[in-house]
Design an enzyme around this catalytic site. Sequence first.
Site, PDB file in Angstrom:
ATOM      1  N   ARG A 126       0.824  -1.238   0.000  1.00 38.56           N
ATOM      2  CA  ARG A 126       0.000   0.000   0.000  1.00 38.56           C
ATOM      3  C   ARG A 126       0.848   1.274   0.000  1.00 38.56           C
ATOM      4  NH1 ARG A 126      -3.419  -2.982   3.640  1.00 38.56           N
ATOM      5  NH2 ARG A 126      -5.134  -3.820   2.411  1.00 38.56           N
ATOM      6  N   LYS A 148       3.795  11.416 -11.205  1.00 43.32           N
ATOM      7  CA  LYS A 148       2.928  10.625 -12.096  1.00 43.32           C
ATOM      8  C   LYS A 148       3.619   9.285 -12.344  1.00 43.32           C
ATOM      9  CE  LYS A 148       0.307  14.020 -14.744  1.00 43.32           C
ATOM     10  NZ  LYS A 148       0.088  14.607 -16.085  1.00 43.32           N
ATOM     11  N   GLU A 190      11.250  18.266 -24.452  1.00 44.83           N
ATOM     12  CA  GLU A 190      10.520  18.605 -23.213  1.00 44.83           C
ATOM     13  C   GLU A 190      11.079  19.894 -22.596  1.00 44.83           C
ATOM     14  OE1 GLU A 190       7.873  17.156 -21.830  1.00 44.83           O
ATOM     15  OE2 GLU A 190       7.803  15.111 -22.576  1.00 44.83           O
ATOM     16  N   LYS A 232       8.534  23.065 -13.424  1.00 44.00           N
ATOM     17  CA  LYS A 232       7.624  21.947 -13.163  1.00 44.00           C
ATOM     18  C   LYS A 232       7.271  21.883 -11.682  1.00 44.00           C
ATOM     19  CE  LYS A 232       6.338  17.297 -13.968  1.00 44.00           C
ATOM     20  NZ  LYS A 232       6.409  16.123 -14.795  1.00 44.00           N
ATOM     21  N   GLU A 242      -3.471  17.624 -11.213  1.00 44.20           N
ATOM     22  CA  GLU A 242      -3.906  18.107 -12.529  1.00 44.20           C
ATOM     23  C   GLU A 242      -5.398  18.406 -12.593  1.00 44.20           C
ATOM     24  OE1 GLU A 242      -1.755  16.293 -15.841  1.00 44.20           O
ATOM     25  OE2 GLU A 242      -3.489  16.656 -17.112  1.00 44.20           O
ATOM     26  N   ARG A 246      -1.721  22.221 -14.106  1.00 40.99           N
ATOM     27  CA  ARG A 246      -0.746  21.195 -14.484  1.00 40.99           C
ATOM     28  C   ARG A 246      -0.970  20.702 -15.918  1.00 40.99           C
ATOM     29  NH1 ARG A 246       1.779  16.150 -10.944  1.00 40.99           N
ATOM     30  NH2 ARG A 246       3.062  15.372 -12.649  1.00 40.99           N
ATOM     31  N   ASN A 250       1.154  19.435 -20.535  1.00 45.96           N
ATOM     32  CA  ASN A 250       0.837  18.525 -21.641  1.00 45.96           C
ATOM     33  C   ASN A 250       0.924  19.218 -22.996  1.00 45.96           C
ATOM     34  OD1 ASN A 250       0.313  16.423 -19.846  1.00 45.96           O
ATOM     35  ND2 ASN A 250      -1.777  17.156 -19.512  1.00 45.96           N
ATOM     36  N   HIS A 253       1.455  17.254 -26.147  1.00 51.39           N
ATOM     37  CA  HIS A 253       1.261  15.838 -25.845  1.00 51.39           C
ATOM     38  C   HIS A 253       0.016  15.237 -26.492  1.00 51.39           C
ATOM     39  CE1 HIS A 253       4.499  16.556 -23.065  1.00 51.39           C
ATOM     40  NE2 HIS A 253       4.509  15.305 -22.669  1.00 51.39           N
ATOM     41  N   HIS A 257       1.047  12.127 -28.348  1.00 51.97           N
ATOM     42  CA  HIS A 257       0.604  10.774 -27.974  1.00 51.97           C
ATOM     43  C   HIS A 257      -0.083  10.081 -29.144  1.00 51.97           C
ATOM     44  CE1 HIS A 257       0.639  11.273 -23.286  1.00 51.97           C
ATOM     45  NE2 HIS A 257       1.831  11.080 -23.803  1.00 51.97           N
ATOM     46  N   HIS A 271       9.267   9.467 -27.708  1.00 55.72           N
ATOM     47  CA  HIS A 271       8.269  10.304 -27.018  1.00 55.72           C
ATOM     48  C   HIS A 271       8.593  11.798 -27.151  1.00 55.72           C
ATOM     49  CE1 HIS A 271       5.448  11.781 -24.056  1.00 55.72           C
ATOM     50  NE2 HIS A 271       6.448  12.337 -23.406  1.00 55.72           N
TER      51      HIS A 271
END
Length: 374
Positions: A126, A148, A190, A232, A242, A246, A250, A253, A257, A271
């Site tokens: 956990r 993330k 990035e 960031k 987000e 935030r 992206n 992206h 993506h 990427h």
Amino acid sequence: MTDRPIDTVSVALGPRSYEVRIGSGLIARAGAEIAPLLHRPRVAVLTEEQVAALHLDALQAGLAADGITMQALALRPGEATKSWPHLARAVEWLLEMRVERGDVVVALGGGVIGDLAGFAAAILRRGVRYVQVPTTLLAQVDSSVGGKTGINTAQGKNLVGAFHQPSRVLADIDVLETLPHRDFLAGYGEVVKYGLLGDAVFFAWLEAKGPSLAAGDPALRQEAVRRSVAMKAAIVSRDETETGERALLNLGHTFGHALEAATGYSDRLLHGEGVAIGCQLAFDLSARLGLCPQEAPGRLATHLQTMGMKRRLAEIPGDLPDADALIALMAQDKKVVDGRMRFVLSRDIGAAFVTDAVPRKSLGAFLDEALGAQ
Ligand code: GLY
């Protein structure tokens, strides 16, 4: 090793706050950096085979210098490792290694390993703590910071995961010397993103320093990583999960993506390359919709070209699907809300914003044109 001081950027998240350390020789002093987090002097390291060959001995020596022992599992390199079978293997290995709730897992690698190890740490007993030791520029400026974590599924990228913040990030600038140039430039996509989304002064700095930075100047590399991480960290501190701001991270992206999916997450498009092309498309679309001056996409195109980076769909090897198929791939993105696609567009360099008001017809015509220019 140099005499250049190590930079520290704090990610302020109350009890989950942590430091991102950026500089030369951080793997060599990993023991001193990690020891304050440990209840007992041992860690479990998740990595991948290519990174292990380059950096695992150095990490082991760095930990041993402070009396810390380690066991390591090296997974196969590549995006396919961010998947259920490898997650299961990693978690079961951590249990076999008797990693306890108070122990620390170390993620040594790029974005794939960082995301997978972070997710494994999030669900193991956990939740156990983990330290990110990112070995690519992309991971240093983006994926190792902000918590993330997750894996890909047949339905899409990063659709299963958790927000789980690391306890520390060690971004060792020296490891960037071992990166293939293509991977370095992909990570640079990035870096450019940060200037584009919220800091025109940083973008101008990159225009001036980018070529020397790519050629290997370590002080410039450290400064680029520091400024990217500082941006960031500030955004994540204000919007960890987000719900708002935030989403600006992206930028590039949604297009990126979809292009990664269209090219099968293969070597055809890395990427960061998808992000750079995606940023260019986002700026081109912003100008076409009359939202931003035409000079902005022109300036971006010039910078990407100067850096020797891909910026047009035509530069992706092989065939791409048509505009409708690309839009269908975009619609699978996590950023869809109430069935409406959200885009990060821009009013100018350094002035990005989120919108769901891009008419489907305009998007289709724009992509038809971008594909036609192939
Ligand atoms: N890579 C985008 C984010 O961390 O939010």
